[in-house]
Each structure stands twice: as structure tokens, then as C-alpha cells.
Design a protein around this motif. Structure first.
Motif, PDB file in Angstrom:
ATOM      1  N   TRP A  21      36.735  -5.295 -18.908  1.00  0.00           N
ATOM      2  CA  TRP A  21      35.118  -5.176 -18.949  1.00  0.00           C
ATOM      3  C   TRP A  21      34.504  -3.722 -19.408  1.00  0.00           C
ATOM      4  O   TRP A  21      33.530  -3.558 -19.635  1.00  0.00           O
ATOM      5  CB  TRP A  21      35.201  -5.343 -17.474  1.00  0.00           C
ATOM      6  N   LEU A  22      35.501  -2.691 -18.844  1.00  0.00           N
ATOM      7  CA  LEU A  22      34.653  -1.631 -18.867  1.00  0.00           C
ATOM      8  C   LEU A  22      35.275  -0.597 -19.968  1.00  0.00           C
ATOM      9  O   LEU A  22      34.445  -0.015 -20.677  1.00  0.00           O
ATOM     10  CB  LEU A  22      35.960  -0.439 -17.730  1.00  0.00           C
ATOM     11  N   TYR A  52      26.154   9.962 -14.085  1.00  0.00           N
ATOM     12  CA  TYR A  52      26.298   9.879 -12.990  1.00  0.00           C
ATOM     13  C   TYR A  52      25.694   8.243 -13.174  1.00  0.00           C
ATOM     14  O   TYR A  52      26.184   7.251 -12.613  1.00  0.00           O
ATOM     15  CB  TYR A  52      25.011  10.790 -12.250  1.00  0.00           C
ATOM     16  N   PRO A  53      24.664   7.536 -13.873  1.00  0.00           N
ATOM     17  CA  PRO A  53      24.007   6.241 -13.757  1.00  0.00           C
ATOM     18  C   PRO A  53      25.220   5.388 -14.668  1.00  0.00           C
ATOM     19  O   PRO A  53      26.022   4.409 -13.739  1.00  0.00           O
ATOM     20  CB  PRO A  53      23.049   5.850 -14.376  1.00  0.00           C
ATOM     21  N   PHE A  54      25.736   5.983 -15.031  1.00  0.00           N
ATOM     22  CA  PHE A  54      26.784   4.511 -15.767  1.00  0.00           C
ATOM     23  C   PHE A  54      28.234   5.057 -14.863  1.00  0.00           C
ATOM     24  O   PHE A  54      29.155   4.084 -15.424  1.00  0.00           O
ATOM     25  CB  PHE A  54      27.281   5.989 -17.169  1.00  0.00           C
ATOM     26  N   VAL A  55      28.462   5.781 -14.148  1.00  0.00           N
ATOM     27  CA  VAL A  55      29.186   6.299 -12.559  1.00  0.00           C
ATOM     28  C   VAL A  55      28.854   5.248 -12.066  1.00  0.00           C
ATOM     29  O   VAL A  55      29.978   4.382 -11.666  1.00  0.00           O
ATOM     30  CB  VAL A  55      29.270   7.522 -12.396  1.00  0.00           C
ATOM     31  N   TRP A  56      28.167   5.282 -11.528  1.00  0.00           N
ATOM     32  CA  TRP A  56      27.100   3.670 -10.427  1.00  0.00           C
ATOM     33  C   TRP A  56      27.654   2.064 -11.585  1.00  0.00           C
ATOM     34  O   TRP A  56      28.308   1.976 -10.813  1.00  0.00           O
ATOM     35  CB  TRP A  56      25.868   3.994 -10.361  1.00  0.00           C
ATOM     36  N   ILE A  57      27.434   2.093 -12.579  1.00  0.00           N
ATOM     37  CA  ILE A  57      27.298   0.903 -13.383  1.00  0.00           C
ATOM     38  C   ILE A  57      28.933   0.142 -13.443  1.00  0.00           C
ATOM     39  O   ILE A  57      29.198  -0.346 -13.386  1.00  0.00           O
ATOM     40  CB  ILE A  57      26.532   1.049 -14.299  1.00  0.00           C
ATOM     41  N   ASN A  58      28.811   1.749 -13.621  1.00  0.00           N
ATOM     42  CA  ASN A  58      30.863   1.434 -13.757  1.00  0.00           C
ATOM     43  C   ASN A  58      32.199   1.389 -12.890  1.00  0.00           C
ATOM     44  O   ASN A  58      32.540   0.005 -12.645  1.00  0.00           O
ATOM     45  CB  ASN A  58      31.618   2.207 -14.984  1.00  0.00           C
ATOM     46  N   VAL A  59      31.533   1.574 -12.480  1.00  0.00           N
ATOM     47  CA  VAL A  59      32.274   1.571 -10.699  1.00  0.00           C
ATOM     48  C   VAL A  59      31.579   0.833 -10.041  1.00  0.00           C
ATOM     49  O   VAL A  59      32.852  -0.184  -9.991  1.00  0.00           O
ATOM     50  CB  VAL A  59      32.356   2.939  -9.701  1.00  0.00           C
ATOM     51  N   GLY A  60      30.665   0.259 -10.265  1.00  0.00           N
ATOM     52  CA  GLY A  60      29.714  -1.194  -9.489  1.00  0.00           C
ATOM     53  C   GLY A  60      31.042  -2.498 -10.808  1.00  0.00           C
ATOM     54  O   GLY A  60      30.844  -3.806  -9.538  1.00  0.00           O
ATOM     55  N   VAL A  61      30.479  -2.502 -11.405  1.00  0.00           N
ATOM     56  CA  VAL A  61      31.041  -3.946 -12.476  1.00  0.00           C
ATOM     57  C   VAL A  61      32.718  -4.033 -11.797  1.00  0.00           C
ATOM     58  O   VAL A  61      32.766  -4.866 -11.459  1.00  0.00           O
ATOM     59  CB  VAL A  61      30.254  -3.376 -13.738  1.00  0.00           C
ATOM     60  N   VAL A  62      33.152  -2.790 -11.916  1.00  0.00           N
ATOM     61  CA  VAL A  62      34.626  -2.637 -11.924  1.00  0.00           C
ATOM     62  C   VAL A  62      35.234  -3.684 -10.221  1.00  0.00           C
ATOM     63  O   VAL A  62      36.309  -4.550 -10.620  1.00  0.00           O
ATOM     64  CB  VAL A  62      35.708  -1.553 -11.849  1.00  0.00           C
ATOM     65  N   GLY A  63      34.297  -3.003  -9.860  1.00  0.00           N
ATOM     66  CA  GLY A  63      34.335  -3.538  -7.956  1.00  0.00           C
ATOM     67  C   GLY A  63      34.511  -4.624  -8.267  1.00  0.00           C
ATOM     68  O   GLY A  63      35.171  -5.503  -6.973  1.00  0.00           O
ATOM     69  N   THR A 129      12.744   5.895 -21.022  1.00  0.00           N
ATOM     70  CA  THR A 129      14.209   6.781 -20.576  1.00  0.00           C
ATOM     71  C   THR A 129      15.460   6.524 -21.151  1.00  0.00           C
ATOM     72  O   THR A 129      15.507   6.270 -21.570  1.00  0.00           O
ATOM     73  CB  THR A 129      13.211   7.543 -19.472  1.00  0.00           C
ATOM     74  N   VAL A 130      15.976   7.779 -20.623  1.00  0.00           N
ATOM     75  CA  VAL A 130      17.291   7.970 -20.852  1.00  0.00           C
ATOM     76  C   VAL A 130      18.335   6.370 -20.225  1.00  0.00           C
ATOM     77  O   VAL A 130      17.574   6.467 -18.699  1.00  0.00           O
ATOM     78  CB  VAL A 130      18.284   9.297 -19.830  1.00  0.00           C
ATOM     79  N   PRO A 131      18.933   6.527 -21.070  1.00  0.00           N
ATOM     80  CA  PRO A 131      19.955   5.000 -20.406  1.00  0.00           C
ATOM     81  C   PRO A 131      20.602   5.871 -19.363  1.00  0.00           C
ATOM     82  O   PRO A 131      20.993   6.017 -19.089  1.00  0.00           O
ATOM     83  CB  PRO A 131      20.890   4.536 -21.720  1.00  0.00           C
ATOM     84  N   GLY A 132      19.886   3.956 -18.558  1.00  0.00           N
ATOM     85  CA  GLY A 132      20.633   4.744 -17.158  1.00  0.00           C
ATOM     86  C   GLY A 132      19.615   4.719 -15.453  1.00  0.00           C
ATOM     87  O   GLY A 132      19.722   3.744 -14.946  1.00  0.00           O
ATOM     88  N   VAL A 149      15.131   1.449 -11.005  1.00  0.00           N
ATOM     89  CA  VAL A 149      15.837   1.902 -11.453  1.00  0.00           C
ATOM     90  C   VAL A 149      17.201   1.569 -11.958  1.00  0.00           C
ATOM     91  O   VAL A 149      17.831   1.249 -11.186  1.00  0.00           O
ATOM     92  CB  VAL A 149      15.697   3.572 -10.921  1.00  0.00           C
ATOM     93  N   PRO A 150      17.533   1.171 -12.773  1.00  0.00           N
ATOM     94  CA  PRO A 150      18.588   0.253 -13.957  1.00  0.00           C
ATOM     95  C   PRO A 150      19.625   1.012 -12.952  1.00  0.00           C
ATOM     96  O   PRO A 150      20.661  -0.407 -11.976  1.00  0.00           O
ATOM     97  CB  PRO A 150      19.301   0.361 -14.836  1.00  0.00           C
ATOM     98  N   PHE A 151      19.818   1.959 -13.257  1.00  0.00           N
ATOM     99  CA  PHE A 151      21.574   2.170 -12.237  1.00  0.00           C
ATOM    100  C   PHE A 151      21.476   2.068 -10.554  1.00  0.00           C
ATOM    101  O   PHE A 151      22.807   1.746 -10.179  1.00  0.00           O
ATOM    102  CB  PHE A 151      22.159   3.519 -12.807  1.00  0.00           C
ATOM    103  N   ARG A 152      20.266   2.229  -9.926  1.00  0.00           N
ATOM    104  CA  ARG A 152      20.673   1.976  -8.621  1.00  0.00           C
ATOM    105  C   ARG A 152      20.156   0.082  -8.195  1.00  0.00           C
ATOM    106  O   ARG A 152      21.492  -0.245  -7.487  1.00  0.00           O
ATOM    107  CB  ARG A 152      19.800   2.776  -7.530  1.00  0.00           C
ATOM    108  N   VAL A 153      19.992  -0.919  -9.136  1.00  0.00           N
ATOM    109  CA  VAL A 153      19.994  -1.875  -8.775  1.00  0.00           C
ATOM    110  C   VAL A 153      21.411  -2.228  -9.311  1.00  0.00           C
ATOM    111  O   VAL A 153      21.541  -3.048  -8.676  1.00  0.00           O
ATOM    112  CB  VAL A 153      18.703  -2.705  -9.716  1.00  0.00           C
ATOM    113  N   VAL A 154      22.273  -2.192 -10.193  1.00  0.00           N
ATOM    114  CA  VAL A 154      23.452  -2.079 -10.392  1.00  0.00           C
ATOM    115  C   VAL A 154      23.896  -2.031  -9.054  1.00  0.00           C
ATOM    116  O   VAL A 154      24.965  -3.010  -8.587  1.00  0.00           O
ATOM    117  CB  VAL A 154      23.702  -1.847 -11.457  1.00  0.00           C
ATOM    118  N   GLY A 155      23.948  -0.824  -8.780  1.00  0.00           N
ATOM    119  CA  GLY A 155      25.018  -0.634  -7.572  1.00  0.00           C
ATOM    120  C   GLY A 155      24.781  -1.251  -6.434  1.00  0.00           C
ATOM    121  O   GLY A 155      25.516  -1.449  -6.267  1.00  0.00           O
TER     122      GLY A 155
END
Length: 238
Positions: A21-22, A52-63, A129-132, A149-155
């Protein structure tokens, strides 16, 4: 006759679903980010704020992929779901993703709300705007305002799911769950800083804290996910 695939010792981690997935997620994110930067000619001021947004998204998805809630009674699932939903709303409210004007909702604003109907933009807005960080989805209604904001919603959804799993496990998730509230530091630090500016030496310290708020919130978010995802192996589940 069925043949079983043998896994070489030491390579079991390659079969974990989190890795696949990652890998897929990072590939899509990298393509989207590079494509956006090339098409928009955006100047990159600080690389870490792009990542940073991708850190939030990726860590959240992996968790989320890593954790599977244990079987629980229907009542326990409902209670855990309600508490996890409230947890998400608290995070979203503190981070400014959702705001509610109670006076407007209950109709006590009266002519004041009517008088400002044309003073503020109402309805749905989408900002690219910039992805994430984007695309940002905003909605302004009579009593409810959304700024997604996408990354905060996912996180925050990932944290809420992990809290739900912890509650289903009947684990003591109070410490690791409440630590997730620290992931909205990017919003609370300026407030705390403005209140304490006179005590800690003026605007210089406040400005430094505001500059690092996204860095700190990202670090606390990652720590929160790790604690919630690894709590069984850390002795958090009985």
C-alpha cells in the motif's frame, strides 16, 4: 496438488500489506507532486513543507492497514464508534477544519445573521494548490463552515480509527489517544504563544514557535499513530 510459496527467512516483511500500500501510495503522490510543480511553475520555498502532508497521509494509511480491531460486542462497537467520532470532531474543530456558529443554528442571531448574508461568501468552494495541502474544499453555510485540508482530514480520520480499534480492544488508550490532540499544534501554538508572549520574552519567541508549529504537529502526529498502532506489542492491550 497445491503448491505453497516459500518465503525466505528474513524477508517476511516484504509480504506485509503495509509495504505494498505504501509503495503504491508514494508512487502516486510523487507523480502528482512532480506533475503539479511542472504545470504550475510553483516556486519551492521549503521542501519539508511540501513533504509533510505526505508524511501525514502515508503514516496514517500504514497505521490503519496495520491495525485490525478485535471482535467486540455490538454495544462496544457502537460506543467505540461514537467516541471515535467525537474524537475526530474535537480534532477537526481545534484545527479549524470545522466551525459551528451555534447562534445561527438555533436562530438567535436573528436580523444580525440576515444583515450579513451578502457580506460573506456562501456555498461550496474548491481551491487548487500543492497536492496534500490541496485541493482544499470549503463550505460556508448559515451556521457551519468547513475548510477541509486533505492531509489533515486523512490524518485525523486515521487517528480516530486507531482510537476506535483501541476502544474495541478494551485497551487503555487514554494516553496515546489524547496525545493525538497534539497533532493540531499548528493551530493551538499561535494561541498559546500570544497568551504567554509577555511571560517568555516577547514576539521573537512566539514567531519562532509559529514557524515550527507544522514541524511539531507532524512529529506529534507520527508519535500518536505509532503509539496507537504498536500499543498491543507495547503491552497496551490485555
Amino acid at each position: 496438488m497445491r503448491h505453497q510459496t516459500r518465503v525466505s527467512p528474513g524477508t517476511e516483511w516484504l509480504q506485509r500489506p503495509e509495504l505494498w500500500w505504501l509503495t503504491l501510495l508514494v508512487t502516486v503522490e510523487a507523480a502528482g507532486l512532480v506533475g503539479y510543480l511542472l504545470l504550475s511553475n510553483t516556486d519551492v520555498g521549503s521542501l519539508r513543507y511540501l513533504l509533510y502532508p505526505f508524511v501525514w497521509i502515508n503514516v496514517g494509511v500504514v497505521g490503519v492497514v496495520h491495525v485490525t480491531p478485535r471482535p467486540a460486542s455490538r454495544r462496544a462497537q457502537v460506543v467505540a464508534g461514537v467516541l471515535a467520532g467525537l474524537y475526530f470532531l474535537v480534532l477537526a474543530g481545534l484545527a479549524g477544519l470545522v466551525s459551528v456558529d451555534v447562534a445561527s443554528l438555533i436562530g438567535t442571531a436573528g436580523h444580525h445573521a440576515h444583515g450579513h448574508t451578502h457580506a460573506h461568501v456562501r456555498g461550496l468552494q474548491v481551491t487548487m494548490t500543492v497536492p496534500g495541502w490541496g485541493p482544499r474544499v470549503g463550505y460556508a453555510g448559515a451556521g457551519v463552515t468547513l475548510n477541509l485540508v486533505p492531509f489533515r482530514v486523512v490524518g485525523y480520520l486515521a487517528l480516530s480509527y486507531l482510537v476506535y480499534a483501541a476502544l474495541c480492544d478494551l485497551a487503555s488508550a487514554a494516553v496515546s489517544g489524547l496525545l493525538g490532540l497534539g497533532s493540531c499544534l499548528s493551530c493551538t501554538l499561535p494561541i498559546v504563544g500570544s497568551l504567554s508572549a509577555g511571560l517568555v520574552g516577547g514576539a521573537g519567541v512566539v514567531a519562532a514557535l509559529s514557524t515550527l508549529s507544522v514541524d511539531l504537529s507532524t512529529a506529534v502526529f507520527v508519535g500518536s499513530v505509532l503509539l496507537l498502532a504498536l500499543r498491543p506489542s507495547l503491552g497496551g492491550a490485555s
